[in-house]
Scaffold this active site. Structure first.
Site, PDB file in Angstrom:
ATOM      1  N   GLY B 124      -0.775  -5.392  10.497  1.00 32.88           N
ATOM      2  CA  GLY B 124       0.262  -5.163   9.499  1.00 32.88           C
ATOM      3  C   GLY B 124       0.836  -6.478   9.010  1.00 32.88           C
ATOM      4  O   GLY B 124       1.589  -7.145   9.715  1.00 32.88           O
ATOM      5  N   THR B 126       0.876  -7.244   4.948  1.00 31.04           N
ATOM      6  CA  THR B 126       1.351  -7.035   3.575  1.00 31.04           C
ATOM      7  C   THR B 126       2.587  -6.152   3.500  1.00 31.04           C
ATOM      8  O   THR B 126       2.718  -5.180   4.241  1.00 31.04           O
ATOM      9  CB  THR B 126       0.208  -6.389   2.760  1.00 31.04           C
ATOM     10  OG1 THR B 126      -0.913  -7.260   2.824  1.00 31.04           O
ATOM     11  CG2 THR B 126       0.585  -6.172   1.315  1.00 31.04           C
ATOM     12  N   GLU B 127       3.487  -6.517   2.604  1.00 35.46           N
ATOM     13  CA  GLU B 127       4.677  -5.705   2.355  1.00 35.46           C
ATOM     14  C   GLU B 127       4.796  -5.474   0.861  1.00 35.46           C
ATOM     15  O   GLU B 127       4.131  -6.142   0.079  1.00 35.46           O
ATOM     16  CB  GLU B 127       5.924  -6.441   2.890  1.00 35.46           C
ATOM     17  CG  GLU B 127       5.917  -6.576   4.403  1.00 35.46           C
ATOM     18  CD  GLU B 127       7.110  -7.341   4.933  1.00 35.46           C
ATOM     19  OE1 GLU B 127       8.016  -7.675   4.145  1.00 35.46           O
ATOM     20  OE2 GLU B 127       7.121  -7.573   6.157  1.00 35.46           O
ATOM     21  N   GLY B 131       2.611  -9.886  -1.008  1.00 36.75           N
ATOM     22  CA  GLY B 131       1.181  -9.615  -1.086  1.00 36.75           C
ATOM     23  C   GLY B 131       0.474 -10.929  -0.866  1.00 36.75           C
ATOM     24  O   GLY B 131       0.284 -11.389   0.265  1.00 36.75           O
ATOM     25  N   THR B 158      -4.568  -0.496   6.487  1.00 37.65           N
ATOM     26  CA  THR B 158      -5.742   0.335   6.771  1.00 37.65           C
ATOM     27  C   THR B 158      -5.859   0.628   8.259  1.00 37.65           C
ATOM     28  O   THR B 158      -5.429  -0.164   9.095  1.00 37.65           O
ATOM     29  CB  THR B 158      -7.005  -0.391   6.266  1.00 37.65           C
ATOM     30  OG1 THR B 158      -6.871  -0.586   4.855  1.00 37.65           O
ATOM     31  CG2 THR B 158      -8.271   0.416   6.522  1.00 37.65           C
ATOM     32  N   GLU B 366      -7.821  -8.485   1.473  1.00 37.31           N
ATOM     33  CA  GLU B 366      -8.146  -9.649   2.303  1.00 37.31           C
ATOM     34  C   GLU B 366      -7.997 -10.945   1.502  1.00 37.31           C
ATOM     35  O   GLU B 366      -8.771 -11.862   1.641  1.00 37.31           O
ATOM     36  CB  GLU B 366      -9.582  -9.541   2.853  1.00 37.31           C
ATOM     37  CG  GLU B 366      -9.801  -8.350   3.744  1.00 37.31           C
ATOM     38  CD  GLU B 366      -9.918  -8.715   5.219  1.00 37.31           C
ATOM     39  OE1 GLU B 366      -9.467  -9.810   5.603  1.00 37.31           O
ATOM     40  OE2 GLU B 366     -10.461  -7.908   5.980  1.00 37.31           O
ATOM     41  N   SER B 369      -8.922 -12.857  -5.293  1.00 35.73           N
ATOM     42  CA  SER B 369      -9.792 -13.957  -5.723  1.00 35.73           C
ATOM     43  C   SER B 369      -8.983 -15.207  -6.031  1.00 35.73           C
ATOM     44  O   SER B 369      -9.436 -16.329  -5.795  1.00 35.73           O
ATOM     45  CB  SER B 369     -10.598 -13.542  -6.957  1.00 35.73           C
ATOM     46  OG  SER B 369     -11.392 -12.425  -6.666  1.00 35.73           O
TER      47      SER B 369
END
Lengths: 381, 382
Positions: B124, B126-127, B131, B158, B366, B369
Site C-alpha cells: 500500500g 498510492t493515495e 500518485g 491490488t 508501477e 512512463s
C-alpha cells in the site's frame, strides 16, 4: 480561400453545443453504454431540432444544409460525449444515396422518417473476407420475375435493430449488368432475412450492430435504387458519406478527450504544483492540439469538396484516416494524463478511448481503407 | 556473453507456458467478463511454486533466479495479463520486501505462506493525492505503547479484498524518536487488524478481475513488531522493491504484446495468405515483422535487467528501460493488431479486444512512463 465560418455555421455550432450540454444526460448515457442501447430519447430530440438528416432537402423534412454543417454538428456532439455523438452521427447514414438514386416515391417514403425521428437506416455493405478489398460482393441479386432474389451475408450492419429500412449492396448475377454492383433499399420484415445482434464490444456500444443473412429473399423491382447501372458510384457515395462522418466524429472525440485532459491537468497537483505545469505534460497537450486542428481542417476540406459536388473523394478518404489515428492517439494520451484515474470508468475518459478505436470501422475497416485510398489517390498500377 | 537459458530457466519457462496454455487460456475471457478473482488458478500457481521462484528453499521457495521469475511472468501474460500482474505484486512487492527487510519472525510468519502460494500479499503506497508524487503520502503511523496506530487511506491497491490476502505493507509517515523528524516507514498490516477497511472495487476499462480497492485505516492498530525494516528507510526500501516490479512489468507487457502478435499471426494465416502473395500484400506482413521485432527488443531488455539483478549489479537504467519500452510498445502493438483484425477485433469474443483494453494500464501502474523517464534522466544527468 476563406477559412472563416459563416454566421450561420457559427450559430449552428453554438446551438449544437448547447443542445449537447443540455440534453446528453449522463445517467441515461451511462445506462445506454452499459446495456448497448441506442439513445432513443436524445435522438428524437435531435431529430426535432433538425440535427439528423441535415443534408436532406427541406421538402423531405431536412435542413438542406451541407456535409460541412453536418460535420460541425456531429463533431460537437462527439466532443460532449463520444458514444452518444457516434450513435447520432450514424443514424442518418445512407440519406445521400437515397437522395441521388432514389425515385420520388422512395424519397418521399424514407427521407422524412430519417429527419423526423421515425426510422433509422441500416447500411449493409461489409462482408466477411473483404480483407482483400471491396470490389467484389458475394451477396448476390438475381433477377426473378418482378423482382430480385438476394442471397448472402452482410456483417457489421449498422442500426440493425432499428425499424427503418436497410440499404444492401449486392452484385447482380444476370443480364447485361452481370458482375456489377447495385444497391437495394428494403424493409427488414421480409421473409428469409435473419439478423443477429452483436454482443459486447470495445466501443460504439450505443449503435446497434450485427450481421444480416439473406436467404432467397425476394424483393420487388421498386426496391432497386437507381436503375442498376450505378453500382460503383453508389458505393463511392456511401463511402464518401461514411468517411466524412468518420472524420467528423473522430475529430470530435479527440477534442472531447483533450478537453477532459486539459481540465484535469489544470486541477491535479503532484510535487507541489499542477501537473499541467510540467513540461512533459504541456508538450503532450500542445501536440494534441496540433493534431486535432489538422484533423479538423482535413475534415472540413473533405466536407467542402463533397458539398461542391466536385466528386473528389480523396480528401474524404484522407480525412477518415487522419481522424481515426488522431482520435486514437489523442484519446490514449488524454487517458494517460489522468494517471490511474484514467483507467476508472467513472472518470469517463476511458470511454473516449474505446470509442476512438471504433472510428476505423466506419466506412472501410482497417487496411482495406488504405488500399482503397491508394487506388483513388494514386491509381492502380 | 551467453544469451542461452540454463536448464532451470528453461524448465520454469516451459512449465509456465504449459500452465498458461492448459489452465489459464480456457478461462481467461470468463474471469475478465465476470470480474471474479480466479482463486483456483492462483492456488495452482502457488502449488507449482511460481510465487517462490526467486526465493531460497529455506523460505519455501525454489531457489531460482529473477530471470526465471520474469520468464514465468511473461509466459502467463502471453495468455492473459491478470495472473502475471498478481504474481508481480505478490512477489516483487510484498514477498520481496519481507525477504529483504523482514526479521526472521516476520519471514516465518508472513513470507513463507506467500512464497508457498497460500496467501497473497499487497503493498500500500498510492493515495488519492499521492500518485507519482509517492513521498507526499499522508497516511500516518504513530507509535502508542506496543502498537502502531495508522490513519489514512490508500488508492488502487491490488490483491486486496481477497479471502487469502494476508497483509498489506503500508507506507506511512511517522516521526523519528531520535529527533522528531518526519520520515516514511513501512508497516505490515495484517488484514484482520481492527480499523482496517477495504473500500470499493473500481469499475475499470480492463483487468476487471483484478482485485484492486481503496483502503481505509481508521485508528487501525497493529503490533509494534509489524514495522518492516528500519523506521526511516521505508521509502528507500519501497523504491527498491518497486524496481523489481518494473522489470516484471517489462515481462508482463512483453507477454501481452506477444499475445496480440500470436492472435494476429493465426488470423492472417487463416485468411489464406500464401508466401507468394507477399509481393501483392505487404502492409500487414511488414507490420507483423515490425511487431515481432519490437517484442523481441522488449524481451531482451527485461531479461538483461533481470540478469543484472541476479548478478547483484546496479540495474536502475535497465529496469526502467524495460518497463518504459515494453509498456509503451505493447499499447501500440495492441492497437495495430486491432486494426489488422478490423472490423472483427472490436467484438469481445475476440481476445484482441480484451488485450487492447488491458494494455494501456501498464503504462500507468508501477510508475507512469513520465516517472520512468524522470528516473532514467536523473541517472543520466546527475
Amino acid at each position: 480561400m476563406n477559412f472563416s465560418m459563416s454566421k450561420e455555421q457559427v450559430d449552428i455550432l453554438d446551438a449544437a453545443a448547447s443542445f449537447a450540454k443540455g440534453e446528453f444526460d449522463p445517467d441515461l448515457i451511462e445506462e445506454c453504454e452499459r446495456k448497448c442501447k441506442f439513445p432513443v430519447e436524445i435522438w428524437k430530440k435531435a431529430c426535432e431540432l433538425g440535427y439528423i438528416g441535415m443534408c436532406i432537402p427541406e421538402k423531405y423534412g431536412g435542413q438542406e444544409l451541407g456535409l460541412l454543417e453536418s460535420s460541425l454538428v456531429f463533431e460537437t456532439f462527439c466532443r460532449q460525449d463520444s458514444g452518444t455523438g457516434l450513435a447520432l452521427a450514424l443514424s442518418d447514414l445512407g440519406s445521400e444515396i437515397i437522395l441521388r438514386y432514389g425515385n420520388e416515391e422512395q424519397k418521399k417514403k424514407y427521407l422524412p422518417s430519417i429527419c423526423g425521428g421515425k426510422g433509422v437506416i441500416s447500411l449493409a455493405y461489409l462482408e466477411k473476407g473483404q480483407e482483400n478489398g471491396m470490389g467484389f460482393f458475394e451477396t448476390t441479386a438475381t433477377k426473378k420475375g418482378d423482382g430480385y432474389v438476394i442471397n448472402g451475408t452482410k456483417i457489421f450492419v449498422s442500426n440493425i435493430t432499428q425499424s427503418g429500412p436497410v440499404i444492401v449492396l449486392c452484385r447482380l448475377t444476370e443480364g447485361s449488368r452481370a458482375g456489377e454492383n447495385a444497391a437495394f433499399l428494403i424493409k427488414k420484415d421480409l421473409k428469409g432475412l435473419a439478423s443477429s445482434l452483436f454482443g459486447d464490444r470495445v466501443g460504439m456500444r450505443m449503435v446497434p450492430v450485427g450481421n444480416l443473412a439473406f436467404m432467397d429473399v425476394l424483393v420487388p423491382d421498386e426496391c432497386l435504387l437507381g436503375d442498376g447501372r450505378d453500382g460503383q458510384s453508389q458505393l463511392n457515395i456511401l463511402l464518401n458519406e461514411m468517411n466524412v462522418k468518420a472524420a467528423a466524429t473522430g475529430t470530435g472525440i479527440a477534442q472531447g478527450a483533450f478537453d477532459m485532459a486539459l481540465a484535469y491537468a489544470r486541477r491535479r497537483e503532484q510535487f507541489g504544483r499542477k501537473i499541467g505545469s510540467f513540461e512533459a505534460i504541456r508538450g503532450k497537450l500542445t501536440d494534441m492540439l496540433i493534431r486535432i486542428e489538422l484533423s479538423r481542417l482535413m475534415t472540413y476540406k473533405a466536407a467542402w469538396d463533397l458539398d461542391g459536388n466536385s466528386g473528389n473523394s480523396v480528401p474524404a478518404a484522407m480525412a477518415k484516416k487522419v481522424a481515426a489515428e488522431t482520435a486514437m492517439e489523442v484519446a490514449r494520451d488524454s487517458l494517460h494524463i489522468f494517471g490511474g484515474y484514467g483507467y476508472i470508468v467513472d472518470y469517463r475518459i476511458e470511454r473516449f478511448y474505446r470509442d476512438a478505436s471504433m472510428i476505423d470501422i466506419i466506412g472501410l475497416p482497417g487496411h482495406s481503407h488504405e488500399s482503397f485510398f491508394a487506388d483513388q489517390a494514386i491509381g492502380k498500377m | 556473453m551467453d544469451f542461452s537459458l540454463n536448464r532451470n530457466q528453461k524448465a520454469i519457462k516451459e512449465m509456465s507456458r504449459r500452465f498458461a496454455r492448459d489452465v489459464i487460456a480456457p478461462v481467461a475471457e470468463e474471469f475478465e467478463r465476470t470480474g471474479k478473482h480466479p482463486y483456483d488458478i492462483l492456488s495452482q500457481m502457488g502449488d507449482l511454486g511460481m510465487m517462490g521462484i526467486p526465493f531460497p528453499k529455506t523460505y519455501g521457495g525454489g531457489g531460482g533466479d529473477w530471470v526465471s521469475f520474469n520468464l514465468c511472468v511473461e509466459e502467463l501474460s502471453r495468455v492473459d495479463m491478470l495472473p502475471g500482474v498478481i504474481l508481480d505484486v505478490t512477489v516483487t512487492g510484498a514477498a520481496q520486501e519481507l525477504f529483504l527487510y523482514g526479521t526472521e519472525e516476520q519471514k516465518q510468519r508472513w513470507l513463507i505462506p506467500i512464497v508457498r502460494g497460500k496467501t497473497l500479499g499487497a503493498i500500500g503506497l498510492t493515495e488519492p493525492d499521492a500518485g507519482s508524487d509517492a513521498s507526499s503520502i499522508r497516511t500516518s503511523a504513530v507509535l502508542d505503547g506496543d502498537e502502531w496506530i495508522i490513519n489514512g487511506s490508500k488508492q488502487f491497491i491490488t490483491n486486496t479484498g481477497l479471502k487469502n490476502n494476508s497483509i498489506v505493507i503500508v507506507a506511512a509517515k511517522t516521526r523519528r524518536k531520535s529527533d522528531g523528524k518526519e520520515t516514511i516507514c513501512t508497516i505490515i498490516v495484517p488484514t484482520d487488524s481492527p480499523g482496517y477497511k477495504v473500500g470499493q472495487k473500481y469499475e475499470k476499462l480492463g483487468m476487471r478481475a483484478s482485485s484492486t480497492h481503496e483502503l481505509f485505516f481508521d485508528d487501525c492498530r497493529v503490533p509494534r513488531d509489524c514495522l518492516l525494516g528500519e523506521i526511516e528507510k521505508g521509502f528507500s526500501q519501497r523504491l527498491s522493491s518497486l524496481q523489481a516490479g518494473r522489470i516484471a512489468m517489462g515481462a508482463i507487457a512483453t507477454g501481452l504484446a506477444q499475445a496480440c502478435f500470436d492472435q494476429a499471426i493465426s488470423f492472417v494465416k487463416k485468411n489464406g495468405k500464401s508466401q507468394t502473395s507477399l509481393f501483392d500484400s505487404q502492409t500487414i506482413p511488414f507490420n507483423l515483422a515490425d511487431i515481432a521485432m519490437r517484442i523481441e527488443l522488449s524481451r531482451n531488455m527485461y531479461l538483461k535487467a533481470a540478469w543484472l539483478k541476479d548478478q547483484g549489479e546496479n540495474h536502475t537504467l535497465e529496469a526502467h528501460f524495460a518497463k518504459l519500452y515494453a509498456t509503451e510498445t505493447a499499447t501500440k502493438i495492441a492497437a495495430e493488431v486491432l486494426k489488422i483484425f478490423s472490423p472483427h477485433g472490436y467484438l469481445e469474443q475476440y481476445p484482441i479486444a480484451r488485450f487492447f483494453r488491458q494494455a494501456k494500464l501498464n503504462e500507468i501502474v508501477e510508475g507512469t512512463s513520465e516517472m520512468q523517464r524522470l528516473i532514467i534522466a536523473r541517472e543520466l544527468l546527475f
